[in-house]
Design a protein around this motif. Structure first.
Motif, PDB file in Angstrom:
ATOM      1  N   LEU A 684       0.920  -1.168   0.064  1.00 54.13           N
ATOM      2  CA  LEU A 684       0.058  -0.118  -0.192  1.00 54.13           C
ATOM      3  C   LEU A 684       0.648   1.293  -0.089  1.00 54.13           C
ATOM      4  O   LEU A 684       0.606   2.439  -0.680  1.00 54.13           O
ATOM      5  CB  LEU A 684      -0.945  -0.046   1.347  1.00 54.13           C
ATOM      6  CG  LEU A 684      -2.032  -1.000   1.052  1.00 54.13           C
ATOM      7  CD1 LEU A 684      -2.632  -1.121   2.396  1.00 54.13           C
ATOM      8  CD2 LEU A 684      -2.869  -0.923  -0.021  1.00 54.13           C
ATOM      9  N   TYR A 685       1.906   1.128   0.738  1.00 55.50           N
ATOM     10  CA  TYR A 685       2.874   2.384   0.779  1.00 55.50           C
ATOM     11  C   TYR A 685       3.543   2.736  -0.451  1.00 55.50           C
ATOM     12  O   TYR A 685       3.574   3.633  -0.880  1.00 55.50           O
ATOM     13  CB  TYR A 685       3.662   2.143   1.832  1.00 55.50           C
ATOM     14  CG  TYR A 685       3.216   2.259   3.420  1.00 55.50           C
ATOM     15  CD1 TYR A 685       2.403   3.053   3.675  1.00 55.50           C
ATOM     16  CD2 TYR A 685       4.083   1.911   4.327  1.00 55.50           C
ATOM     17  CE1 TYR A 685       1.680   3.189   4.918  1.00 55.50           C
ATOM     18  CE2 TYR A 685       3.529   1.914   5.757  1.00 55.50           C
ATOM     19  CZ  TYR A 685       2.464   2.742   6.045  1.00 55.50           C
ATOM     20  OH  TYR A 685       1.940   2.569   7.175  1.00 55.50           O
ATOM     21  N   LEU A 686       3.778   1.408  -1.077  1.00 58.17           N
ATOM     22  CA  LEU A 686       4.367   1.639  -2.501  1.00 58.17           C
ATOM     23  C   LEU A 686       3.443   2.258  -3.475  1.00 58.17           C
ATOM     24  O   LEU A 686       3.958   2.997  -4.172  1.00 58.17           O
ATOM     25  CB  LEU A 686       4.993   0.134  -2.819  1.00 58.17           C
ATOM     26  CG  LEU A 686       5.739  -0.014  -4.187  1.00 58.17           C
ATOM     27  CD1 LEU A 686       6.928   0.977  -3.999  1.00 58.17           C
ATOM     28  CD2 LEU A 686       6.116  -1.418  -4.389  1.00 58.17           C
ATOM     29  N   ILE A 687       2.268   1.696  -3.525  1.00 54.23           N
ATOM     30  CA  ILE A 687       1.362   2.019  -4.491  1.00 54.23           C
ATOM     31  C   ILE A 687       1.330   3.708  -4.308  1.00 54.23           C
ATOM     32  O   ILE A 687       1.311   4.250  -4.903  1.00 54.23           O
ATOM     33  CB  ILE A 687       0.124   1.373  -4.694  1.00 54.23           C
ATOM     34  CG1 ILE A 687       0.367   0.118  -5.071  1.00 54.23           C
ATOM     35  CG2 ILE A 687      -0.905   2.296  -5.267  1.00 54.23           C
ATOM     36  CD1 ILE A 687      -0.823  -0.931  -4.719  1.00 54.23           C
ATOM     37  N   PHE A 688       0.836   4.005  -2.913  1.00 55.87           N
ATOM     38  CA  PHE A 688       0.511   5.436  -2.582  1.00 55.87           C
ATOM     39  C   PHE A 688       1.814   6.432  -3.007  1.00 55.87           C
ATOM     40  O   PHE A 688       1.784   7.358  -3.475  1.00 55.87           O
ATOM     41  CB  PHE A 688       0.329   5.536  -1.067  1.00 55.87           C
ATOM     42  CG  PHE A 688       0.112   6.827  -0.626  1.00 55.87           C
ATOM     43  CD1 PHE A 688      -1.058   7.656  -0.925  1.00 55.87           C
ATOM     44  CD2 PHE A 688       0.992   7.717   0.002  1.00 55.87           C
ATOM     45  CE1 PHE A 688      -1.256   8.950  -0.411  1.00 55.87           C
ATOM     46  CE2 PHE A 688       0.859   8.865   0.522  1.00 55.87           C
ATOM     47  CZ  PHE A 688      -0.343   9.651   0.173  1.00 55.87           C
TER      48      PHE A 688
END
Length: 840
Positions: A684-688
């Motif tokens: 999720l952090y990577l996508i955000f």
């Protein structure tokens, strides 16, 4: 004279001799020819008057023999002769009254029973009346006869009937010529030396012979003069009042310009009738007088009829001239709708001679050369004029016989033809003036745009080439005019002068716009590189050196526009004229101002000069004080652009960030390792993070941060703040549309237009940035409410300045150099040369 042989003349002419019977006193006796002798006839009375006046002027005592029975008569007593000599004596010799009075001794011959005193009374009365009646000069108006003459009388007996008494009377009269005699006639007076008497008498006789008042005609001649003059006057009056002459004069002088048919025959009939009437009335008078008065009458008649004849000749001349000129115009093709021929000119002029008009035949032939047609028209018109004059106006035996009138007609026709030829040549010259003006203006204007060194030589060459080209065209048009070498030379000089005048007009106009031309030249050299592309002000550029070269180029423009170089100075290539000194002085002024130190030995001190030495006043375009004023104004204006360039260079220097140091990269790597690993283990952090990166990069491209910050820190930040909110909305909207399209399995339209594929994330980001930049610009134009003002590159407010070039905008498209260098300056700029953009 021997009485037995008959009566005849005893003395002829004038005789002079010494008196033999007066031995004690020298006395000269002058014997004159008698007046009224038959030997000289009734007409020759001049000599008796001349000899009588000569005796009156020379003698101390004038003896006048008069018969006693003739006293009281007019002609018998010699009154006409005395009256004439008295009058001419006063006029010719102007004697002084009472100074020297001539003794006038009247010897009365063959005295009768009438007492002497009674005869003296009659003669005294006649003399006084005669003296008062003669015409006298103004100074003698109130004089009397005794103021000039001592009148004495003597009587003598009849020579034949009382001969002894006659001898006694003669002896008594002789004693009166002695100084001591009784009633002496000798008067004390001024004595003339004997040696001078002959010369004095000769001069007096020459004066008398030239006096026309003594040449009186005979009686019958005077009668003939009076009567013939009266007859001539009556005939002249009758001619003037004759109704036939009045009608003829009215027709001839009607002013309609028409020739009266048979004018000469009608006029000669009236004149001959008048002269014949005179000859019939004066046929009995003296032939010489009659002939002289006939000639006077003829001259007066021609004075009366001359105005009418002159009007008729003028009318015929006008008719023939108009007909000939019309034929010439048709023959040379002056009428654009009708082509005439030179051969038709003769028939047209001939018809006009008799009908008062012109009958010109036309044919669809090529117009004849002007000179050839003119010769044909002149020959035919002259023949037609002679025919018409002979038919209606020729008056034989007078000045109106046609020779003078024909010569005058030919002269005036030649003048009119030459005038028409000159008009045609002038029309041709005017027709090529536009061509000459265009031929001169094009290259001259192009050369004056740069005003490089040696431009005057090229300007004069361009003017000469244009004049030569126009001259060829003009001479080709005037081939049929047979121009003389002098005319060709005059046309060459005229075309050369016109080309030179056009050149000078352009140069003077350029001198009036010298400031703008210097600015343009400065801008061209300062803002464009060797490949004529706009300069990108980089930190390594040497702006002061470029400004120095550009200002020298502008000074060269000013130097070329200072004075007009004559053509001969521009073609010889020597370069040592007064204009070279002016050019060197202007360049010295510019170098001294730019380098800060005056020239060591200037050719001309322009700072103190009030005129250009050696330059003609008419060739001066700019005086020294105008050069100084223009250079100061140009320097003030060029400083603005130089300051803008320095500001742009400073901004580029500040915007160009240095790469991060190696130790900083290592610190980031070690200190951020935990966060990096957390992103890898948490999708999720990577996508955000990926979404935030892509959004930030797209927003960066939409705001065009590099271009905005190149204008300066403060202006760039203010512009980015104004564009930030609309740019965010645009990027969010387009991201939403792109995600929707991806979810539906379709690519956005802008990605399809670029090939439907991207090799890397950088290409996709660039495409999104270009698309977003266009949309952001449109939104900015509609939504931005920030006020702004525009200034051109020379610091002048307004949007009228022309772009000097285009540079590449980082986000795509082209951008004006003036905009790149700060052409739109914000009102909030803190210093000159710092420029911002408030609109997108």
């Amino acid at each position: 004279m021997n009485a037995e042989e008959g009566r005849q003349q005893t003395t002829m002419g004038v005789w002079l001799s010494k008196a033999p019977k007066i031995p004690d006193h020298l006395t000269l006796v002058m014997d004159l020819e008698g007046s009224d002798g038959r030997e000289r006839g009734e007409d020759d009375t001049n000599f008796e008057r001349q000899s009588a006046l000569f005796a009156l002027a020379v003698a101390d005592v004038l003896m006048v023999n008069i018969w006693s029975i003739e006293i009281g008569r007019e002609h018998g007593s010699g009154k006409p002769l005395l009256r004439t000599i008295f009058q001419v004596n006063l006029k010719l010799f102007a004697p002084d009254p009472n100074r020297k009075r001539t003794v006038l001794l009247f010897v009365i011959r063959d005295k009768t029973k009438t007492p002497l005193n009674k005869l003296v009374e009659v003669m005294e009365d006649d003399l006084n009346k005669m003296w008062d009646a003669i015409a006298k000069p103004p100074q003698y108006e109130n004089s009397k006869i005794r103021d000039f003459f001592d009148v004495q009388y003597a009587a003598m007996s009849h020579y034949e009937e009382r001969h002894d008494d006659f001898v006694a009377d003669a002896t008594v009269l002789r004693r009166r010529f002695l100084p001591d005699g009784d009633e002496t006639l000798v008067r004390p007076s001024e004595h003339l030396p004997g040696a001078a008497f002959a010369l004095s008498a000769q001069k007096i006789w020459e004066a008398i012979r030239t006096q026309k008042d003594l040449n009186l005609p005979a009686h019958k001649v005077m009668v003939a003069n009076i009567r013939c003059a009266e007859i001539a006057s009556d005939q002249l009056s009758g001619f003037v009042m004759d109704q036939a002459w009045k009608d003829l004069e009215a027709e001839a002088r009607s002013g309609t310009g028409e020739v009266v048919r048979g004018f000469n025959a009608r006029l000669m009939g009236l004149v001959d009738s008048c002269l014949q009437g005179y000859e019939a009335d004066a046929m009995y008078f003296d032939p010489n007088v009659r002939t002289a008065k006939l000639q006077e009458l003829s001259a007066k008649l021609w004075e009366v009829v001359t105005p009418a004849v002159a009007d008729q000749v003028s009318a015929l001349r006008s008719q023939q001239l108009n007909a000939a000129l019309k034929d010439l115009q048709l023959a040379t093709g002056s009428d654009r709708d009708t082509a005439g021929v030179a051969g038709a000119a003769g028939s047209g002029a001939g018809a006009g001679a008799t009908d008062g008009g012109t009958a010109t035949s036309t044919a669809s032939l090529r117009p004849a050369p002007f000179r050839e047609a003119a010769r044909c028209v002149q020959a035919s018109a002259s023949a037609a004029f002679r025919r018409a004059f002979a038919e209606d106006l020729r008056l034989e035996g007078t000045e109106w016989d046609g020779r003078a009138a024909t010569a005058e007609f030919e002269r005036e026709l030649a003048e009119r033809v030459e005038a028409l030829r000159g008009e045609r040549i002038e029309e041709a010259v005017q027709a090529v003036q536009r061509q000459l003006a265009n031929s001169v203006s094009g290259p001259v204007i192009s050369l004056l745009d740069n005003c490089t060194p040696g431009v005057w030589r090229r300007l004069h060459a361009a003017a000469r080439n244009a004049a030569a080209s126009t001259e060829k065209t003009l001479l080709r048009q005037l081939e049929g005019f047979e121009l003389e070498p002098s005319e060709v030379e005059a046309l060459q000089q005229k075309l050369t002068g016109m080309a030179q005048a056009k050149l000078e007009n352009h140069v003077r106009e350029a001198a009036l716009t010298r400031i703008s031309r210097m600015k343009d030249r400065f801008t061209e050299v300062f803002t464009l590189d060797e490949q004529k592309t706009p300069r990108m002000w980089r930190p390594k550029d040497k702006i002061p050196n470029l400004a120095y070269d550009a200002r020298l180029a502008a000074a060269q423009v000013l130097a070329q526009l200072a004075v007009i170089r004559p053509p001969e100075e521009s073609t010889d290539g020597r370069g040592d004229g007064a204009a070279d000194n002016v050019e060197a002085a202007v360049l010295d002024l510019a170098k001294a101002d730019l380098e800060g130190s005056p020239s060591s030995a200037p050719a001309l001190d322009i700072l103190s000069a009030d005129s250009w030495p050696g330059v003609c006043e008419e060739n001066v375009l700019l005086q020294p004080h105008e050069i100084r004023t223009t250079w100061r104004e140009f320097m003030s204006a060029s400083n603005v652009q130089v300051q803008q360039a320095l500001s742009a260079q400073q901004t580029a220097r500040l915007a160009g960030s240095q790469p991060l140091p190696f130790w900083a990269i290592l610190a980031i790597f070690f200190l951020g390792w935990n966060e990096f690993m957390s992103l890898l283990y948490n999708p999720l952090y990577l996508i955000f993070g990926l979404v935030v990166f892509l959004f930030g990069r797209t927003l960066y491209a939409e705001l065009d941060v590099d271009a905005e910050m190149s204008k300066g820190s403060l202006p760039g930040l203010m512009s980015l703040m104004a564009k930030f909110r609309p740019a965010c909305k645009t990027v969010l909207q387009r991201c939403t549309e792109s995600l929707s399209a991806l979810a539906a399995g379709q690519l956005p339209e802008e990605l399809q237009a670029q090939g439907h594929s991207f090799a890397s994330e950088a290409e996709m980001s660039s495409s999104i940035r270009a698309y977003g930049s266009s949309s952001s610009s449109n939104n900015n134009n509609n939504n931005s409410n920030v006020s702004h003002a525009r200034t051109d590159q020379w610091g002048n407010e307004g949007g009228g300045g022309a772009d000097t070039g285009l540079v590449n905008r980082k986000g795509g498209g082209r951008m004006p150099v003036s905009e790149f260098q700060g052409g739109e300056t914000d009102n909030y700029a803190g210093r000159a040369g710092v420029s911002t953009r408030k609109d997108s």
